[in-house]
Design a protein around this motif. Structure first.
Motif, mmCIF file in Angstrom:
data_model
loop_
_atom_site.group_PDB
_atom_site.id
_atom_site.type_symbol
_atom_site.label_atom_id
_atom_site.label_comp_id
_atom_site.label_asym_id
_atom_site.label_seq_id
_atom_site.Cartn_x
_atom_site.Cartn_y
_atom_site.Cartn_z
ATOM 1 N N GLU A 1 -15.016 -8.776 26.958
ATOM 2 C CA GLU A 1 -13.944 -8.802 27.937
ATOM 3 C C GLU A 1 -13.416 -10.216 28.138
ATOM 4 O OE1 GLU A 1 -15.541 -7.122 31.484
ATOM 5 O OE2 GLU A 1 -15.166 -5.045 30.872
ATOM 6 N N PHE A 2 -12.134 -10.311 28.458
ATOM 7 C CA PHE A 2 -11.507 -11.560 28.874
ATOM 8 C C PHE A 2 -10.901 -11.360 30.257
ATOM 9 C CE2 PHE A 2 -11.127 -11.813 24.173
ATOM 10 C CZ PHE A 2 -11.803 -13.002 23.968
ATOM 11 N N VAL B 1 -11.477 -6.889 24.629
ATOM 12 C CA VAL B 1 -11.080 -7.532 23.380
ATOM 13 C C VAL B 1 -10.121 -6.629 22.596
ATOM 14 C CG1 VAL B 1 -11.923 -8.392 21.165
ATOM 15 C CG2 VAL B 1 -13.182 -8.907 23.242
ATOM 16 N N CYS C 1 -6.784 -6.799 24.231
ATOM 17 C CA CYS C 1 -6.201 -8.098 23.931
ATOM 18 C C CYS C 1 -5.656 -8.125 22.501
ATOM 19 C CB CYS C 1 -7.250 -9.193 24.122
ATOM 20 S SG CYS C 1 -6.579 -10.859 24.266
ATOM 21 N N HIS D 1 -16.241 -16.644 20.680
ATOM 22 C CA HIS D 1 -15.774 -17.234 21.929
ATOM 23 C C HIS D 1 -16.971 -17.513 22.813
ATOM 24 C CE1 HIS D 1 -12.245 -15.016 20.382
ATOM 25 N NE2 HIS D 1 -11.586 -16.059 20.833
ATOM 26 N N LYS E 1 -14.597 -17.078 29.536
ATOM 27 C CA LYS E 1 -13.775 -16.006 28.975
ATOM 28 C C LYS E 1 -12.434 -15.912 29.693
ATOM 29 C CE LYS E 1 -16.983 -15.065 26.155
ATOM 30 N NZ LYS E 1 -16.804 -15.462 24.752
ATOM 31 N N GLU E 2 -12.079 -16.955 30.432
ATOM 32 C CA GLU E 2 -10.828 -16.958 31.187
ATOM 33 C C GLU E 2 -9.702 -17.519 30.328
ATOM 34 O OE1 GLU E 2 -11.691 -19.231 34.654
ATOM 35 O OE2 GLU E 2 -12.566 -17.522 35.727
ATOM 36 N N ILE E 3 -8.698 -16.693 30.069
ATOM 37 C CA ILE E 3 -7.528 -17.095 29.289
ATOM 38 C C ILE E 3 -6.486 -17.629 30.255
ATOM 39 C CG2 ILE E 3 -5.753 -16.344 27.669
ATOM 40 C CD1 ILE E 3 -7.598 -14.069 26.833
ATOM 41 N N CYS F 1 -2.242 -12.256 26.356
ATOM 42 C CA CYS F 1 -3.097 -12.757 25.282
ATOM 43 C C CYS F 1 -2.231 -13.474 24.260
ATOM 44 C CB CYS F 1 -3.878 -11.613 24.641
ATOM 45 S SG CYS F 1 -5.184 -10.942 25.671
ATOM 46 N N LEU G 1 -5.964 -18.376 23.348
ATOM 47 C CA LEU G 1 -7.234 -17.817 22.888
ATOM 48 C C LEU G 1 -8.020 -18.809 22.034
ATOM 49 C CD1 LEU G 1 -6.575 -14.075 21.982
ATOM 50 C CD2 LEU G 1 -8.372 -14.947 23.457
ATOM 51 N N LEU H 1 -10.563 -21.101 23.630
ATOM 52 C CA LEU H 1 -11.857 -20.569 24.053
ATOM 53 C C LEU H 1 -12.865 -20.498 22.912
ATOM 54 C CD1 LEU H 1 -10.699 -17.587 26.312
ATOM 55 C CD2 LEU H 1 -11.150 -19.943 26.971
#
Length: 343
Positions: free
Chosen positions: A40-41, A123, A126, A197, A201-203, A208, A213, A216
């Motif tokens: 997850e992001f 993911v 994204c 990554h 996990k913070e974009i 996305c 990305l 990370l």
């Protein structure tokens, strides 16, 4: 042996075995939790929870509705009015579709993230978002190029226009546009999601986006950045050069027109200038985003630049390319007249 078996049955050993059995599931649970977190992001978004940013979100939603209405109306007019069944408006319908699709890919998720901070994105989701955005972006690049070629043939080689822009050639060019955009997007998705990554996990973006990305990733991405640069040359620099060359020939041909009336020249010049304005906004933002080294990227700049080619240009396209056109306005008047008659 008897004493040893008694010791094994003693509470001390029983508690030890129970602790071991209890420890193993907890480790498995931790591993499962870590694996879930890796899948997850979290998109930090464009806006914060302030009154000013709430107003800004309302403006973005208004722009999205405007773009959706304008492009949907353009698609409808092209379908129902036979006078708009020409190559130019066929390509415009494709451009309108990409503008609508881009908005639906970004705006609902961005609004949900604003209302629910920390709302995760998997993911897979994204990857789907990257694929759709890259497909639409690549299709836009190629469509604008095809549209400039269409105008070049129509103005500079009008006698050859029915042959060079026949129905079959239009369908072939459209197939090339969508296949090229989707293949390019698929390549970028495969490379981007293959990088490990680590850590956060913070974009720091509102969707996305590949440069966000890559920040990370805990591995070396320099080779892939070279691939992004090559892709930018193929889909940004080369098409923009073709567009500039096409409109240069168009302007040269218009200025050489031997006519006493300057109305046609003024119309052609206005059309070319408005088209080049949209092209400059779209390609300028794309080049600024994808053809700079990662060290020169900042989250604030990337977000602002992304606004131009995801929200601003979809709003401008129907007005600049179509709704200022007399044929489109005529089709709109006919539609309004029919609606009044039915009432």
């Amino acid at each position: 042996m008897t004493n040893f078996s008694k010791e094994m049955k003693s509470p001390f050993f029983l508690n030890g075995s129970q602790n071991e059995t209890q420890t193993q599931p907890s480790k498995q649970g931790m591993e499962t939790q870590n694996a879930t977190s890796l899948m997850e992001f979290v998109l930090l978004g464009l806006l914060k929870h302030t009154k000013v940013h709430t107003v800004f979100l309302a403006m973005i939603l208004l722009a999205f509705i405007t773009a959706l209405t304008g492009n949907a109306l353009l698609l409808f007019l092209i379908q129902v009015d036979s006078r708009l069944h020409t190559p130019m408006y066929f390509f415009l319908s494709q451009l309108a579709f990409t503008d609508i699709a881009q908005g639906f890919v970004i705006i609902p998720k961005m609004s949900a993230d604003f209302l629910i901070p920390g709302n995760p994105i998997s993911v897979t989701e994204c990857g789907v978002q990257i694929f759709l955005m890259m497909t639409m972006g690549g299709a836009d690049c190629l469509l604008l190029t095809v549209m400039s070629y269409d105008r070049y043939i129509a103005i500079c080689k009008p006698l050859q226009y029915p042959i060079l822009m026949s129905r079959n050639i239009c369908f072939l060019l459209t197939a090339v546009v969508w296949i090229g955009g989707s293949v390019n997007a698929l390549i970028h998705v495969a490379f981007t999601l293959a990088f490990p990554h680590c850590g956060s996990k913070e974009i720091d973006h509102f969707f996305c986006e590949i440069p966000a990305l890559l920040k990370l990733s805990c591995s070396d991405t320099s080779r892939y950045e070279t691939t992004v640069l090559v892709s930018g040359i193929v889909l940004l620099l080369i098409p923009s050069s073709i567009i500039i060359a096409s409109y240069t020939h168009i302007l040269s041909a218009v200025l050489r027109m031997r006519t006493k009336s300057t109305r046609g020249q003024q119309k052609a010049l206005a059309t070319c200038s408005s088209h080049l304005t949209v092209v400059g906004l779209f390609y300028g933002a794309g080049i600024f985003m994808y053809m700079r080294p990662s060290a020169y990227h900042s989250p604030e700049q990337d977000k602002i630049v992304s606004l131009f080619y995801t929200i601003v240009t979809p709003v401008l396209n129907p007005f600049i390319y179509s709704l200022r056109n007399k044929d489109v306005l005529g089709a709109l008047r006919n539609l309004v007249g029919k609606c009044r008659v039915l009432q």
